[in-house]
Design a protein around this motif. Structure first.
Motif, PDB file in Angstrom:
ATOM      1  N   LEU A 225       1.058  19.786  38.584  1.00 38.73           N
ATOM      2  CA  LEU A 225       0.921  19.947  37.138  1.00 38.73           C
ATOM      3  C   LEU A 225       0.179  18.765  36.524  1.00 38.73           C
ATOM      4  CD1 LEU A 225       4.461  21.320  36.205  1.00 38.73           C
ATOM      5  CD2 LEU A 225       2.296  22.545  35.963  1.00 38.73           C
ATOM      6  N   LEU A 226       0.487  17.578  36.988  1.00 43.32           N
ATOM      7  CA  LEU A 226      -0.172  16.378  36.472  1.00 43.32           C
ATOM      8  C   LEU A 226      -1.655  16.381  36.821  1.00 43.32           C
ATOM      9  CD1 LEU A 226       0.343  13.759  34.942  1.00 43.32           C
ATOM     10  CD2 LEU A 226       0.830  12.640  37.128  1.00 43.32           C
ATOM     11  N   SER A 227      -1.985  16.759  38.054  1.00 48.74           N
ATOM     12  CA  SER A 227      -3.391  16.821  38.466  1.00 48.74           C
ATOM     13  C   SER A 227      -4.158  17.843  37.642  1.00 48.74           C
ATOM     14  CB  SER A 227      -3.482  17.177  39.956  1.00 48.74           C
ATOM     15  OG  SER A 227      -2.926  16.169  40.764  1.00 48.74           O
ATOM     16  N   LEU A 228      -3.556  19.017  37.447  1.00 47.26           N
ATOM     17  CA  LEU A 228      -4.227  20.079  36.699  1.00 47.26           C
ATOM     18  C   LEU A 228      -4.447  19.678  35.248  1.00 47.26           C
ATOM     19  CD1 LEU A 228      -5.343  22.942  37.030  1.00 47.26           C
ATOM     20  CD2 LEU A 228      -3.134  23.807  36.276  1.00 47.26           C
ATOM     21  N   SER A 229      -3.448  19.046  34.634  1.00 52.05           N
ATOM     22  CA  SER A 229      -3.596  18.639  33.236  1.00 52.05           C
ATOM     23  C   SER A 229      -4.679  17.573  33.097  1.00 52.05           C
ATOM     24  CB  SER A 229      -2.268  18.117  32.689  1.00 52.05           C
ATOM     25  OG  SER A 229      -1.896  16.896  33.306  1.00 52.05           O
ATOM     26  N   ARG A 230      -4.796  16.694  34.072  1.00 53.37           N
ATOM     27  CA  ARG A 230      -5.843  15.667  34.024  1.00 53.37           C
ATOM     28  C   ARG A 230      -7.228  16.284  34.165  1.00 53.37           C
ATOM     29  NH1 ARG A 230      -2.886  11.154  37.916  1.00 53.37           N
ATOM     30  NH2 ARG A 230      -1.688  10.120  36.265  1.00 53.37           N
ATOM     31  N   ILE A 231      -7.344  17.281  35.030  1.00 52.19           N
ATOM     32  CA  ILE A 231      -8.627  17.971  35.209  1.00 52.19           C
ATOM     33  C   ILE A 231      -9.018  18.672  33.923  1.00 52.19           C
ATOM     34  CG2 ILE A 231      -9.772  19.888  36.394  1.00 52.19           C
ATOM     35  CD1 ILE A 231      -8.116  19.136  38.890  1.00 52.19           C
ATOM     36  N   LYS A 346      -4.959  29.746  37.347  1.00 53.14           N
ATOM     37  CA  LYS A 346      -3.683  29.034  37.364  1.00 53.14           C
ATOM     38  C   LYS A 346      -2.522  30.013  37.543  1.00 53.14           C
ATOM     39  CE  LYS A 346      -4.694  27.313  33.399  1.00 53.14           C
ATOM     40  NZ  LYS A 346      -4.654  26.613  32.085  1.00 53.14           N
ATOM     41  N   PHE A 347      -1.582  29.622  38.370  1.00 50.99           N
ATOM     42  CA  PHE A 347      -0.333  30.349  38.610  1.00 50.99           C
ATOM     43  C   PHE A 347      -0.536  31.728  39.240  1.00 50.99           C
ATOM     44  CE2 PHE A 347       0.347  27.673  34.794  1.00 50.99           C
ATOM     45  CZ  PHE A 347       1.243  26.764  35.352  1.00 50.99           C
ATOM     46  N   HIS A 348      -1.767  32.007  39.710  1.00 48.15           N
ATOM     47  CA  HIS A 348      -1.988  33.320  40.327  1.00 48.15           C
ATOM     48  C   HIS A 348      -1.515  33.291  41.781  1.00 48.15           C
ATOM     49  CE1 HIS A 348      -3.776  37.247  41.001  1.00 48.15           C
ATOM     50  NE2 HIS A 348      -4.216  36.787  42.152  1.00 48.15           N
ATOM     51  N   GLN A 349      -0.677  34.255  42.132  1.00 49.91           N
ATOM     52  CA  GLN A 349      -0.212  34.391  43.504  1.00 49.91           C
ATOM     53  C   GLN A 349      -0.381  35.846  43.923  1.00 49.91           C
ATOM     54  OE1 GLN A 349       3.835  32.704  43.128  1.00 49.91           O
ATOM     55  NE2 GLN A 349       3.172  31.105  44.518  1.00 49.91           N
ATOM     56  N   THR A 361       3.337  27.286  43.853  1.00 49.57           N
ATOM     57  CA  THR A 361       3.326  27.500  42.405  1.00 49.57           C
ATOM     58  C   THR A 361       2.109  28.267  41.932  1.00 49.57           C
ATOM     59  OG1 THR A 361       2.169  25.407  42.079  1.00 49.57           O
ATOM     60  CG2 THR A 361       4.579  25.355  42.034  1.00 49.57           C
ATOM     61  N   GLY A 362       1.134  28.474  42.812  1.00 52.74           N
ATOM     62  CA  GLY A 362      -0.095  29.122  42.374  1.00 52.74           C
ATOM     63  C   GLY A 362      -1.046  28.167  41.675  1.00 52.74           C
ATOM     64  N   LEU A 363      -0.868  26.866  41.872  1.00 56.25           N
ATOM     65  CA  LEU A 363      -1.733  25.864  41.232  1.00 56.25           C
ATOM     66  C   LEU A 363      -2.741  25.252  42.191  1.00 56.25           C
ATOM     67  CD1 LEU A 363       0.866  23.915  39.046  1.00 56.25           C
ATOM     68  CD2 LEU A 363      -0.845  25.547  38.264  1.00 56.25           C
ATOM     69  N   GLY A 364      -2.487  25.383  43.497  1.00 55.87           N
ATOM     70  CA  GLY A 364      -3.323  24.694  44.484  1.00 55.87           C
ATOM     71  C   GLY A 364      -4.799  25.038  44.383  1.00 55.87           C
ATOM     72  N   LEU A 365      -5.130  26.327  44.318  1.00 53.15           N
ATOM     73  CA  LEU A 365      -6.540  26.725  44.273  1.00 53.15           C
ATOM     74  C   LEU A 365      -7.164  26.426  42.917  1.00 53.15           C
ATOM     75  CD1 LEU A 365      -6.536  30.056  46.316  1.00 53.15           C
ATOM     76  CD2 LEU A 365      -7.446  27.834  46.996  1.00 53.15           C
ATOM     77  N   ALA A 366      -6.366  26.483  41.841  1.00 56.81           N
ATOM     78  CA  ALA A 366      -6.892  26.113  40.525  1.00 56.81           C
ATOM     79  C   ALA A 366      -7.274  24.633  40.507  1.00 56.81           C
ATOM     80  CB  ALA A 366      -5.854  26.409  39.438  1.00 56.81           C
ATOM     81  N   ILE A 367      -6.426  23.795  41.110  1.00 52.62           N
ATOM     82  CA  ILE A 367      -6.730  22.364  41.208  1.00 52.62           C
ATOM     83  C   ILE A 367      -7.963  22.145  42.082  1.00 52.62           C
ATOM     84  CG2 ILE A 367      -5.879  20.167  42.139  1.00 52.62           C
ATOM     85  CD1 ILE A 367      -3.051  21.101  41.310  1.00 52.62           C
ATOM     86  N   THR A 368      -8.015  22.856  43.202  1.00 52.39           N
ATOM     87  CA  THR A 368      -9.157  22.728  44.110  1.00 52.39           C
ATOM     88  C   THR A 368     -10.452  23.078  43.401  1.00 52.39           C
ATOM     89  OG1 THR A 368      -7.748  23.291  45.997  1.00 52.39           O
ATOM     90  CG2 THR A 368     -10.122  23.526  46.303  1.00 52.39           C
ATOM     91  N   LYS A 369     -10.456  24.168  42.643  1.00 50.25           N
ATOM     92  CA  LYS A 369     -11.652  24.576  41.895  1.00 50.25           C
ATOM     93  C   LYS A 369     -12.055  23.500  40.893  1.00 50.25           C
ATOM     94  CE  LYS A 369     -13.392  28.430  39.061  1.00 50.25           C
ATOM     95  NZ  LYS A 369     -13.652  27.761  37.764  1.00 50.25           N
ATOM     96  N   GLY A 370     -11.059  22.940  40.184  1.00 50.28           N
ATOM     97  CA  GLY A 370     -11.359  21.892  39.228  1.00 50.28           C
ATOM     98  C   GLY A 370     -11.962  20.657  39.873  1.00 50.28           C
ATOM     99  N   LEU A 371     -11.452  20.287  41.050  1.00 57.84           N
ATOM    100  CA  LEU A 371     -11.984  19.112  41.753  1.00 57.84           C
ATOM    101  C   LEU A 371     -13.399  19.362  42.262  1.00 57.84           C
ATOM    102  CD1 LEU A 371      -8.814  18.039  43.791  1.00 57.84           C
ATOM    103  CD2 LEU A 371      -9.752  16.941  41.739  1.00 57.84           C
ATOM    104  N   VAL A 372     -13.659  20.571  42.755  1.00 49.58           N
ATOM    105  CA  VAL A 372     -15.016  20.907  43.218  1.00 49.58           C
ATOM    106  C   VAL A 372     -15.994  20.839  42.050  1.00 49.58           C
ATOM    107  CG1 VAL A 372     -16.476  22.749  44.128  1.00 49.58           C
ATOM    108  CG2 VAL A 372     -14.254  22.297  45.180  1.00 49.58           C
ATOM    109  N   GLU A 373     -15.618  21.424  40.919  1.00 52.12           N
ATOM    110  CA  GLU A 373     -16.508  21.436  39.754  1.00 52.12           C
ATOM    111  C   GLU A 373     -16.705  20.034  39.187  1.00 52.12           C
ATOM    112  OE1 GLU A 373     -14.753  24.315  37.162  1.00 52.12           O
ATOM    113  OE2 GLU A 373     -15.682  26.020  38.215  1.00 52.12           O
ATOM    114  N   ALA A 374     -15.709  19.154  39.369  1.00 53.57           N
ATOM    115  CA  ALA A 374     -15.872  17.764  38.936  1.00 53.57           C
ATOM    116  C   ALA A 374     -16.949  17.056  39.750  1.00 53.57           C
ATOM    117  CB  ALA A 374     -14.542  17.014  39.061  1.00 53.57           C
ATOM    118  N   HIS A 375     -17.249  17.597  40.937  1.00 55.84           N
ATOM    119  CA  HIS A 375     -18.346  17.076  41.772  1.00 55.84           C
ATOM    120  C   HIS A 375     -19.643  17.835  41.528  1.00 55.84           C
ATOM    121  CE1 HIS A 375     -14.941  15.327  44.003  1.00 55.84           C
ATOM    122  NE2 HIS A 375     -15.803  14.503  44.542  1.00 55.84           N
ATOM    123  N   GLN A 376     -19.684  18.666  40.455  1.00 61.96           N
ATOM    124  CA  GLN A 376     -20.829  19.528  40.151  1.00 61.96           C
ATOM    125  C   GLN A 376     -21.096  20.538  41.264  1.00 61.96           C
ATOM    126  OE1 GLN A 376     -21.482  15.865  39.355  1.00 61.96           O
ATOM    127  NE2 GLN A 376     -20.250  16.694  37.686  1.00 61.96           N
ATOM    128  N   GLY A 377     -20.028  20.919  41.978  1.00 62.98           N
ATOM    129  CA  GLY A 377     -20.158  21.920  43.037  1.00 62.98           C
ATOM    130  C   GLY A 377     -19.596  23.267  42.610  1.00 62.98           C
TER     131      GLY A 377
END
Length: 534
Positions: A225-231, A346-349, A361-377
């Motif tokens: 949750l903390l990672s997602l909110s920061r993204i 988010k929260f999709h399972q 929690t269904g947050l892992g892939l949402a976080i992953t997508k946010g991190l990839v996009e933060a790299h302009q990927g």
């Protein structure tokens, strides 16, 4: 009758009600003014006023608001075209229609350029003129309704963005605050389990172990949750540098080897030694790979296989030299087609016994997508139920001195967001002069930190472009806000003396705002660059 063709005329109605629009008729011929006034009042149901010349018309427009001005082209003194220009200054919302018996295509085009909604040729057919005026007014009403709807939609979007920001802030604060007492509880449980507080029996050990397991699960949820909110709030700190992708992948595979061995899953690699280095945050890239490879292990049955590949990004036969694609392919249970478009939400399972039994929690892939996009990927998935899934993401290639995040990629992304969200976007370019050859990367870094304090929102984007030696900022603000930010930057830099220099830097700031000053990405950058050069 001079200037008219008289035919049978029927009242113009809409939804059973005669319309009551205010119309100003401007013509130097009294006969035309009288006929139009009577016809538009009695037949069309308009409220009509008249003026015999442009000066009188402007005086009336200054005192009273009219829905439409019907004016002659040729009049003594100020003509109809000049009147159109003056009306647009006094009341930009007023509709104007030109009429003339001596018109040409050129005069019609000029009238339209100056804001006229229609152009009527004399002799006038009264029935036709009423229908055409009504059409112009109806079109304006539709436009006003759409404009009001767009305004309401923008207000609703702003409120949703505000609520979303509040939600992210709340989640961030709550997650951070909950982690401290949770860590204390975990330490106490581990202390009990270690036996340092006294001997515990088998039943006590069982329940304490269960508590520890749930504490770890809750800690993971809070961290997600903390990672997602920061993204989402743009507060995710990124430390970009050149990375050896093969070494990062090997590190993650080794850290997950025990999980794979427990299920007898083989992890194979197809990564060339010549794969170029990438530009990214090592910790975040490791997190991306851990999430994707961990998911592959989780959803692959015992004895399965996972293949990890890395190669230059290629699609439809075209190779993108600036990106590398990394794929994680498994032969697991796969994902139903109807879930593929939502898998990164988010929260999709995905429903299903195996998915549910694995927890999460269904947050892992949402976080992953946010991190990839933060790299302009970009990240996407291909899957077939019962045959497995392939998750692929891209990272930018490092190019030595050109390792800054792609300016065009960031501008494209933020401009698209502004368009889709009906929001403003201001691009700032802060030029750094050579300053007798002493402005090095260290000074540029110090200047970046100084400018960062001048921005309004945590989600505002600020980065250096070392090759062209400017600092760029993208802020969701209008012209008024942009002016305030620029003044703040210029004032703050006046007080800033970089370490190693004996006086403050002199900078230039160029800016442009969408949609007020530019309607395209190219125009936005071009105007900001032009203003930077002065």
């Amino acid at each position: 009758m001079n200037g008219f063709r008289v035919e049978k005329i029927l009242p113009v109605k809409k939804k059973g009600k005669i319309m009551k629009n205010k119309v100003l008729v401007v013509d130097d011929e009294k006969e035309i003014r009288d006929v139009l006034s009577k016809a538009l009042t009695r037949i069309a149901g308009f409220y009509v006023d008249v003026a015999e010349n442009a000066d009188e018309a402007l005086r009336k427009i200054e005192k009273e608001k009219f829905d439409l001005v019907l004016t002659d082209l040729k009049m003594p003194g100020m003509d109809g075209l000049q009147l159109l220009s003056e009306i647009s200054k006094l009341d930009p919302d007023a509709l104007t229609v030109m009429m003339t018996g001596h018109g040409t295509i050129d005069s019609a085009l000029e009238a339209m350029k100056r804001g006229a909604s229609d152009y009527l040729m004399k002799p006038l057919n009264l029935e036709e003129i009423i229908v055409r005026l009504q059409k112009v007014l109806d079109e304006r009403r539709r436009f006003v309704r759409l404009r009001d709807f767009a305004t309401q939609l923008e207000k609703a979007n702003q409120e949703l963005r505000r609520l979303d920001a509040m939600k992210s802030e709340f989640v961030s604060v709550a997650s951070h605050e909950l982690r401290t007492p949770l860590a204390a509880i975990k330490n106490a449980v581990q202390l009990l389990l270690s036996g340092r507080t006294g001997v515990i029996n088998e039943t006590q050990t069982k329940f304490l172990t269960m508590a520890e397991r749930n504490i770890n699960r809750l800690t993971n949820i809070l961290n997600n949750l903390l990672s997602l909110s920061r993204i989402e709030s743009g507060k995710m700190e990124m430390d970009f540098k050149e990375l050896n992708l093969k070494e990062v992948i090997e590190f993650v595979i080794n850290s997950l080897k025990l999980d794979a061995d427990n299920k007898s899953i083989q992890i194979k690699r197809d990564i060339s030694d010549s794969i170029p280095k990438v530009y990214g945050d090592s910790e975040k890239v490791e997190q991306i790979l851990t999430n994707l490879i961990g998911n592959a292990i989780k959803f692959t049955p015992e004895g399965g296989k996972i293949l990890i590949t890395a190669k230059p990004f290629q699609t439809e036969g075209e190779i993108y030299k600036e990106m590398v694609s990394i794929s994680i392919q498994d032969n697991g249970i796969g994902i139903p087609q109807e879930h593929l478009s939502q898998i990164f939400e988010k929260f999709h399972q995905v429903e299903g016994s195996l998915h549910r039994s694995t927890g999460g929690t269904g947050l892992g892939l949402a976080i992953t997508k946010g991190l990839v996009e933060a790299h302009q990927g970009k990240i996407w998935v291909e899957s077939e139920l019962g045959k497995g899934s392939t998750f692929t993401f891209t990272l930018p290639i490092s190019e030595g001195e050109r390792r800054e995040p792609s300016f065009r990629t960031i501008l494209d992304r933020e401009f698209k967001r502004a368009q889709e969200g009906f929001s403003h976007l201001t691009l700032f370019l802060i030029g750094v002069p050579n300053h007798e050859g002493r402005v090095d990367d260290t000074v540029l870094d110090q200047l970046e930190k100084t400018i960062k304090k001048c921005l309004c929102r945590k989600a505002d984007i600020l980065f250096k472009h070392k090759k062209e030696r400017f600092i760029a900022a993208l802020c969701e603000t209008d012209l008024k806000g942009a002016q305030i930010i620029q003044e703040r930057i210029e004032e703050e830099v006046k007080k800033f003396v970089p370490i190693g220099l004996d006086k403050a830097l002199t900078i230039r700031v160029g800016r442009a705002t969408y949609p007020d000053e530019a309607l395209s990405k190219r125009e936005l950058f071009g105007k900001a660059k032009e203003n930077l050069r002065g």
